[in-house]
Design a protein around this motif. Structure first.
Motif, short mmCIF file in Angstrom:
data_model
loop_
_atom_site.label_atom_id
_atom_site.label_comp_id
_atom_site.label_asym_id
_atom_site.label_seq_id
_atom_site.Cartn_x
_atom_site.Cartn_y
_atom_site.Cartn_z
N GLU A 217 0.81 -1.22 0.00
CA GLU A 217 0.00 0.00 0.00
C GLU A 217 0.84 1.27 0.00
N SER A 218 2.17 1.12 -0.07
CA SER A 218 3.07 2.28 0.01
C SER A 218 3.24 2.98 -1.34
N GLY A 219 2.68 2.40 -2.39
CA GLY A 219 2.90 2.93 -3.73
C GLY A 219 3.99 2.18 -4.46
N SER A 220 4.55 1.16 -3.82
CA SER A 220 5.61 0.36 -4.43
C SER A 220 5.03 -0.59 -5.46
N ALA A 221 5.81 -0.87 -6.50
CA ALA A 221 5.43 -1.93 -7.44
C ALA A 221 5.46 -3.26 -6.71
N SER A 222 4.55 -4.15 -7.06
CA SER A 222 4.44 -5.44 -6.35
C SER A 222 5.75 -6.23 -6.42
N GLU A 223 6.41 -6.17 -7.58
CA GLU A 223 7.64 -6.95 -7.72
C GLU A 223 8.80 -6.37 -6.89
N ALA A 224 8.64 -5.14 -6.39
CA ALA A 224 9.68 -4.52 -5.58
C ALA A 224 9.48 -4.75 -4.08
N VAL A 225 8.41 -5.45 -3.71
CA VAL A 225 8.19 -5.81 -2.31
C VAL A 225 9.01 -7.06 -2.01
N GLU A 226 9.98 -6.93 -1.12
CA GLU A 226 10.94 -8.00 -0.89
C GLU A 226 10.96 -8.42 0.58
N LEU A 227 11.40 -9.64 0.80
CA LEU A 227 11.56 -10.16 2.16
C LEU A 227 12.89 -10.89 2.23
N ALA A 228 13.67 -10.57 3.24
CA ALA A 228 14.98 -11.21 3.43
C ALA A 228 15.08 -11.74 4.86
N VAL A 229 15.75 -12.89 5.01
CA VAL A 229 15.96 -13.49 6.33
C VAL A 229 17.45 -13.75 6.50
N VAL A 230 17.99 -13.25 7.61
CA VAL A 230 19.39 -13.48 7.94
C VAL A 230 19.46 -13.99 9.37
N ALA A 231 20.22 -15.04 9.60
CA ALA A 231 20.36 -15.60 10.93
C ALA A 231 21.83 -15.61 11.35
N THR A 232 22.07 -15.22 12.60
CA THR A 232 23.39 -15.33 13.21
C THR A 232 23.27 -16.26 14.41
N GLU A 233 24.34 -16.40 15.16
CA GLU A 233 24.28 -17.27 16.33
C GLU A 233 23.30 -16.75 17.37
N ALA A 234 23.14 -15.43 17.44
CA ALA A 234 22.31 -14.84 18.51
C ALA A 234 20.98 -14.29 18.02
N GLN A 235 20.83 -14.02 16.70
CA GLN A 235 19.64 -13.32 16.23
C GLN A 235 19.08 -13.93 14.95
N GLN A 236 17.80 -13.61 14.73
CA GLN A 236 17.13 -13.86 13.45
C GLN A 236 16.60 -12.51 12.99
N ARG A 237 16.95 -12.10 11.77
CA ARG A 237 16.53 -10.80 11.25
C ARG A 237 15.65 -11.03 10.02
N ILE A 238 14.42 -10.55 10.11
CA ILE A 238 13.48 -10.66 8.99
C ILE A 238 13.18 -9.24 8.52
N GLU A 239 13.50 -8.95 7.28
CA GLU A 239 13.36 -7.58 6.76
C GLU A 239 12.39 -7.57 5.59
N VAL A 240 11.42 -6.63 5.67
CA VAL A 240 10.46 -6.40 4.58
C VAL A 240 10.80 -5.06 3.95
N ARG A 241 10.98 -5.03 2.63
CA ARG A 241 11.42 -3.81 1.92
C ARG A 241 10.42 -3.46 0.82
N ASP A 242 10.31 -2.17 0.57
CA ASP A 242 9.49 -1.73 -0.56
C ASP A 242 10.19 -0.58 -1.26
N ARG A 243 9.63 -0.16 -2.38
CA ARG A 243 10.14 0.99 -3.13
C ARG A 243 9.03 2.03 -3.28
N GLY A 244 8.31 2.26 -2.18
CA GLY A 244 7.26 3.26 -2.18
C GLY A 244 7.81 4.65 -1.96
#
Length: 306
Positions: A217-244
């Motif tokens: 709903e940010s005005g971003s193109a659908s194909e530019a909505v991304e999700l990335a997951v990175v894990a370390t020994e202590a953390q899990q990072r889930i990132e949602v990105r847009d180009r709105g």
């Protein structure tokens, strides 16, 4: 040159209590003297040259900080100005105002639904008394529609208020994201961690649905909505990105307030619920404008020690 490493971090306002480990000050110190999670956020802000809002658990109360990084010329030489604002007290003050607004909104919506329901009930009773039963289905349909609207409206707020304690479990990332993709469209960026995640499946799914919905709903193109997951020994990072269109500084500093929304029909609960879920897991949420436009929202969740 702009790309050269910045000098040690300095705070020009010694009267503002900065978040330094052990309670010291930040004047002429580098990030090694700062709490580890805050130091990581500072390094990210400096590296990405972006504004960022995030929460940091500190004892009995979570602290919220706004970080901004700006470039300027001083005496003909380029500098980078890093500004850190503690937003906890300001957000607490704003939350009181938000709760007052919520009470007014609930009263308004209740009256808007109950008044016509009461009127229609009286009309239905009069129609039944006169034996005009042909008009009753329309009356009952309208009453049902108003009741459904009221149920959905109140349900959105009650779900936020009744968030249960999370029940973390081992969850395979590939299976989890495949299920999530059935509900929201997104592109996975980068490889998924080979080891399973550790979180409450239902709660994290709800948080990510809200974040992905905001991204679309940010005005971003659908194909530019991304999700990335990175894990370390202590953390899990889930990132949602847009180009709105991104967030202004004012919106960024208020984005985590419950019921705050820039959308005409928004409830203002998406980011607030994601924050509640992250903090219930012992983690945090970070919001940052992206270089080139758009927003990145990161959920940082702890991983259990083996």
């Amino acid at each position: 040159a702009w790309g050269s490493p910045p000098p040690p971090c300095c705070v020009p306002n010694p009267g503002a209590p900065p978040p330094v480990a052990g309670g010291g000050d930040m004047m002429d110190c580098d990030t090694t003297g700062i709490e580890p999670d805050l130091a990581a956020a500072l390094r990210e802000a400096v590296a990405a040259k972006q504004d960022m809002l995030f929460t940091e658990p500190t004892g009995n109360e979570d602290e919220t900080y706004h970080i901004s990084c700006r470039r300027l010329l001083l005496h003909g030489r380029p500098h980078e100005l890093l500004s850190i604002r503690r937003m906890t007290r300001e957000l607490s003050r704003q939350e009181v105002a938000v709760w007052k607004k919520l009470i007014r909104t609930l009263s308004h919506e209740l009256n808007n639904s109950l008044a016509p329901i009461s009127s229609l009930a009286n009309s239905g009773r009069e129609l039944a008394r006169r034996g005009d039963v042909d008009a009753l289905p329309g009356v009952f349909h309208t009453i049902g529609e108003r009741a459904r609207h009221l149920h959905e409206f109140i349900g959105a707020y009650s779900r936020f208020a009744r968030l249960p304690a999370p029940r973390p479990e081992r969850v395979e990332w590939r299976e989890f994201l495949a299920q999530l993709r059935h509900q929201m469209e997104f592109t996975t960026v980068g490889p998924l961690p080979p080891e399973a995640g550790w979180f409450d499946r239902g709660q994290l799914e709800q948080a990510l649905i809200n974040l992905l919905k905001n991204a679309h709903e940010s005005g971003s193109a659908s194909e530019a909505v991304e999700l990335a997951v990175v894990a370390t020994e202590a953390q899990q990072r889930i990132e949602v990105r847009d180009r709105g269109s991104g967030m202004s500084e004012l919106v960024l500093t208020q984005a985590l307030l419950p019921f705050y929304s820039t959308k005409r029909r928004g409830t203002g609960l998406g980011l607030a619920l994601a924050r509640e879920i992250a903090e219930a897991h012992g983690g945090q949420i970070r919001i940052a404008n992206r270089e080139g436009g758009g927003v990145a929202v990161t959920l940082v969740l702890p991983r259990p020690k083996d």
